[in-house]
Design a protein around this motif. Structure first.
Motif, PDB file in Angstrom:
ATOM      1  N   ASN A  25      -9.097  -2.437   7.256  1.00  0.00           N
ATOM      2  CA  ASN A  25      -8.941  -2.647   5.824  1.00  0.00           C
ATOM      3  C   ASN A  25     -10.311  -2.594   5.149  1.00  0.00           C
ATOM      4  O   ASN A  25     -11.314  -3.047   5.710  1.00  0.00           O
ATOM      5  CB  ASN A  25      -8.279  -4.001   5.564  1.00  0.00           C
ATOM      6  N   ASP A 149       1.118  -9.549   3.082  1.00  0.00           N
ATOM      7  CA  ASP A 149       1.238  -9.617   4.533  1.00  0.00           C
ATOM      8  C   ASP A 149      -0.163  -9.350   5.079  1.00  0.00           C
ATOM      9  O   ASP A 149      -0.691  -8.240   4.930  1.00  0.00           O
ATOM     10  CB  ASP A 149       2.227  -8.566   5.033  1.00  0.00           C
ATOM     11  N   ARG A 151      -1.218  -8.825   7.902  1.00  0.00           N
ATOM     12  CA  ARG A 151      -1.278  -7.873   9.019  1.00  0.00           C
ATOM     13  C   ARG A 151      -1.125  -6.432   8.537  1.00  0.00           C
ATOM     14  O   ARG A 151      -1.060  -5.518   9.343  1.00  0.00           O
ATOM     15  CB  ARG A 151      -0.178  -8.189  10.026  1.00  0.00           C
ATOM     16  N   SER A 152      -1.051  -6.253   7.229  1.00  0.00           N
ATOM     17  CA  SER A 152      -0.733  -4.947   6.661  1.00  0.00           C
ATOM     18  C   SER A 152      -1.800  -4.494   5.663  1.00  0.00           C
ATOM     19  O   SER A 152      -2.421  -5.311   4.997  1.00  0.00           O
ATOM     20  CB  SER A 152       0.621  -5.033   5.945  1.00  0.00           C
ATOM     21  N   ASN A 153      -1.946  -3.178   5.542  1.00  0.00           N
ATOM     22  CA  ASN A 153      -2.813  -2.591   4.527  1.00  0.00           C
ATOM     23  C   ASN A 153      -2.026  -2.201   3.269  1.00  0.00           C
ATOM     24  O   ASN A 153      -2.563  -1.528   2.395  1.00  0.00           O
ATOM     25  CB  ASN A 153      -3.526  -1.348   5.077  1.00  0.00           C
ATOM     26  N   ALA A 154      -0.771  -2.592   3.192  1.00  0.00           N
ATOM     27  CA  ALA A 154       0.070  -2.218   2.051  1.00  0.00           C
ATOM     28  C   ALA A 154      -0.547  -2.711   0.750  1.00  0.00           C
ATOM     29  O   ALA A 154      -1.043  -3.837   0.659  1.00  0.00           O
ATOM     30  CB  ALA A 154       1.468  -2.792   2.221  1.00  0.00           C
TER      31      ALA A 154
END
Length: 191
Positions: A25, A149, A151-154
């Motif tokens: 990230n 989240d 754990r996410s790059n969203a």
């Protein structure tokens, strides 16, 4: 909160056992070896070449209220509470896992930004609100709210606000005590 931060192998910060976003990230990108940005001199001039950095890391008080942006770490079993938003069309709907004694930026009587940040350590989900006010019935009213989240790059939908008004999470950019104590901050810093 101090006992929760650890730096994982590879340099990705973790908090309460959760990654503070994935290793790839942009918040966790190394910048110390990058070339100086083309407009850097202009940015420094605009800010003020002779101005010092005000390290508002959340220790102590100013004008009768706590300084810094605090956060709470809760288990996945934390009871959920209803939240209504002024900018509901750009906020992630509730309920949110807000503990009864959650710290509010500036303290309970603050008239400032009043950020509320809550990390669900079991699901690695970050809940952030701005202009946050508890209601008599246990619910909350806030300007906007965002759920991330970790754990996410969203990304949030293009153009949407967040607790920092830019669509970004606040917590990943905060300087935390353990990082200063360890002598290394391995992520972008929020200014």
């Amino acid at each position: 909160v101090r006992r929760h931060l650890r730096v994982a192998t590879g340099g990705t910060p973790t908090l309460a056992g959760c990654p503070v976003l994935p290793a790839n990230n942009i918040w966790n990108a190394r910048v110390d070896m990058l070339p100086i940005a083309a407009h850097s001199d202009g940015y420094v001039t605009t800010i003020g070449r002779d101005r010092g950095l005000h390290a508002d890391f959340g220790s102590g008080q100013w004008d009768g209220g706590p300084i810094g942006i605090p956060f709470a770490v809760v288990p996945g079993s934390q009871p959920l509470v209803a939240v209504s938003f002024e900018y509901a069309d750009e906020s992630d709907p509730g309920p949110y896992p807000i503990p009864l004694e959650v710290p509010v930026e500036g303290g309970p009587g603050s008239s400032g930004d009043r950020h509320v940040l809550v990390l669900d350590r079991d699901h690695c989900r970050l809940y952030e609100m701005w202009s946050s006010y508890p209601q008599a019935d246990g619910s909350w009213q806030a300007g906007s709210g965002a759920v991330f989240d970790l754990r996410s790059n969203a990304l949030r939908p293009d153009g949407w606000t967040s607790a920092d008004a830019a669509g970004l999470p606040v917590l990943p950019g905060l300087v935390r005590y353990e990082e200063v104590e360890a002598g290394a901050i391995r992520h972008a810093i929020r200014f």
